[in-house]
Design an enzyme around this catalytic site. Structure first.
Site, mmCIF file in Angstrom:
data_model
loop_
_atom_site.group_PDB
_atom_site.id
_atom_site.type_symbol
_atom_site.label_atom_id
_atom_site.label_comp_id
_atom_site.label_asym_id
_atom_site.label_seq_id
_atom_site.Cartn_x
_atom_site.Cartn_y
_atom_site.Cartn_z
ATOM 1 N N ASP A 52 47.436 27.145 35.830
ATOM 2 C CA ASP A 52 46.329 27.290 36.779
ATOM 3 C C ASP A 52 46.414 26.174 37.801
ATOM 4 O OD1 ASP A 52 43.894 28.157 38.020
ATOM 5 O OD2 ASP A 52 43.123 28.793 36.069
ATOM 6 N N ASN A 81 50.517 27.228 41.285
ATOM 7 C CA ASN A 81 49.984 28.403 41.959
ATOM 8 C C ASN A 81 51.079 29.464 41.893
ATOM 9 O OD1 ASN A 81 49.184 30.366 43.797
ATOM 10 N ND2 ASN A 81 48.200 28.871 45.150
ATOM 11 N N TYR A 110 35.684 40.062 49.317
ATOM 12 C CA TYR A 110 36.385 41.325 49.597
ATOM 13 C C TYR A 110 36.184 41.745 51.045
ATOM 14 C CZ TYR A 110 35.756 41.624 44.479
ATOM 15 O OH TYR A 110 35.680 41.363 43.148
ATOM 16 N N ARG A 187 34.987 46.331 51.367
ATOM 17 C CA ARG A 187 34.594 46.029 50.001
ATOM 18 C C ARG A 187 35.622 46.566 48.993
ATOM 19 N NH1 ARG A 187 33.069 45.556 45.199
ATOM 20 N NH2 ARG A 187 30.952 45.423 44.491
ATOM 21 N N TYR A 190 39.600 45.116 47.179
ATOM 22 C CA TYR A 190 39.861 44.578 45.839
ATOM 23 C C TYR A 190 40.214 45.690 44.861
ATOM 24 C CZ TYR A 190 38.537 42.408 41.327
ATOM 25 O OH TYR A 190 38.499 41.935 40.037
ATOM 26 N N ASN A 219 31.663 43.361 33.771
ATOM 27 C CA ASN A 219 30.671 42.283 33.890
ATOM 28 C C ASN A 219 30.557 41.422 32.638
ATOM 29 O OD1 ASN A 219 29.746 44.684 35.739
ATOM 30 N ND2 ASN A 219 28.918 42.834 36.646
ATOM 31 N N TRP A 220 31.559 40.578 32.425
ATOM 32 C CA TRP A 220 31.534 39.627 31.317
ATOM 33 C C TRP A 220 30.725 38.419 31.776
ATOM 34 C CZ3 TRP A 220 37.184 39.219 29.070
ATOM 35 C CH2 TRP A 220 37.631 40.517 28.750
#
Length: 394
Positions: A52, A81, A110, A187, A190, A219-220
């Site tokens: 990361d 990266n 987005y 939108r 993505y 949606n975590w």
């Protein structure tokens, strides 16, 4: 539980002993990656090569200052990266499994950064898929529930009885169509990029034998999710709904409901979702070639209902009174800019993951909001008080 005691007796769902593996985790320093690294260190014998650009959220796993951890030596961090790093292929070759979590995944981007969004989610993921395929390595790729776009039901007249029929709104991995808005609604940049990389991974599996699993998170949420603007992230950034609402609650401001908060969402607790990922990691025979929804259809609310619940929960955990006007309506154009569009409902069908891995989410929406907002309050309340108290230079 120490890694040695846990590794000796662990078996997969078919009763076979689980062998220790080396996992290359791209995006290990993020929200999902940090929770997954914790789980792997605490409960398994596996080694993680963590990739990361930041490591703040996993620093507690890497830092041996308080004496060695039981997992010392099993997690190593590489600051890189994946866009332009020649070390990537070598690290994938050293591993048994690659998990790709890297993505731009904030709706505010987005619209305003569609090129970055498409490059990040498609172009930058291409080498990862190619290296796994060419070197015969397994890949777990994180996609998104946005892949489904809008439900079939949303195209029916408002009062049409079929809108209430689950066949017209429950999202199934193997049959639901992916319906996006027109091209000028940026939108969907993505979702389209994510869909194309899914198709490419699937094609690599079909033509070149790539062993893959695709994860579609719904949606975590939980501790360490997203940033709080101006505190641990850009002051002008717009995070996802939970952190947006948390930020308003911490600052004592009304929660902003985009277009009245009528979109419906389901939320799943990060710790439940990580259990599902561990099952995929350790049961390749059941997970390879599969696409899995990972969500909690029982935790379904409109964004407005979510705002009401979060207001009550935050009042409880912070002992602050609820505002006289707890929410205000804003238009999506005002909030996200031109070109915003949204999916109406996101309800995951859980048949496939249940059949293949026997996984079911456990945590109710109230409980996971309480856990998350307790964390947000404990972590950020003081910093925000200081930020608000600072006189700004006029």
């Amino acid at each position: 539980m120490s890694s040695s005691s846990s590794s000796s007796s662990r078996a997969d769902l078919d009763g076979n002993p689980i062998k220790a593996m080396t996992i290359c985790m791209i995006g290990a320093g993020g929200f999902i990656g940090s929770h997954l690294c914790e789980k792997l260190m605490a409960e398994t014998p596996h080694t993680v090569i963590a990739l990361d650009v930041y490591n703040d959220k996993i620093r507690h796993l890497l830092d041996d200052a308080g004496g060695p951890h039981p997992w010392s030596g099993r997690i190593q961090f590489h600051r890189l990266n994946i866009k332009h790093d020649s070390r990537l292929e070598g690290l994938i070759k050293m591993s048994d499994l690659t998990i790709n979590l890297a993505a731009i995944c904030t709706p505010a981007d987005y619209n305003t950064r569609p090129l970055d969004t498409i490059y990040s989610n498609f172009i930058d993921a291409l080498p990862v898929v190619r290296y796994c395929s060419e070197n015969g390595k397994r890949l777990i790729h994180f996609s998104t529930c946005e892949i489904y776009g809008k439900t079939i039901g949303s195209f029916l007249p408002k009062d049409h009885p079929l809108r209430q029929n689950p066949d017209f709104y429950v999202l199934k991995e193997d049959v639901a169509p992916c319906i996006f808005g027109p091209i000028e609604k940026q939108r969907w940049s993505y979702a389209c990029a994510k869909q194309l990389i899914e198709r490419l991974i699937y094609a690599e599996g079909a033509e070149n034998g790539l062993k893959f699993t695709i994860v579609r998170p719904f949606n975590w949420i939980g501790p360490r999710m997203d940033f709080i603007p101006g505190i641990d992230g850009p002051s002008e950034g717009v995070p996802r709904v939970l952190a947006c609402f948390s930020n308003n609650l911490l600052r004592g401001e009304p929660l902003k409901l985009v277009d009245g908060g009528q979109s419906q969402r389901t939320f799943v607790y990060i710790k439940d979702a990580i259990e599902a990922i561990l099952l995929m990691i350790e049961n390749p025979a059941r997970a390879n070639g599969q696409i899995f929804n990972v969500g909690n259809p029982n935790n379904e609310v409109t964004v407005k209902q979510l705002a009401d619940m979060m207001t009550k929960v935050y009042s409880k955990v912070s002992a602050q009174p609820i505002l006289d006007v707890p929410t205000i309506d804003v238009s999506s154009k005002e909030f996200y800019g031109v070109g915003y569009d949204d999916s109406d409902k996101r309800i995951p069908d859980m048949t496939i993951i249940n059949k293949q891995l026997g996984w079911n989410p456990k945590t109710s929406l109230w409980d996971l909001l309480e856990s998350t907002l307790t964390y947000q309050h404990r972590t950020y309340a003081e910093a925000i008080k200081k930020a608000i108290a600072k006189p700004t230079a006029s």
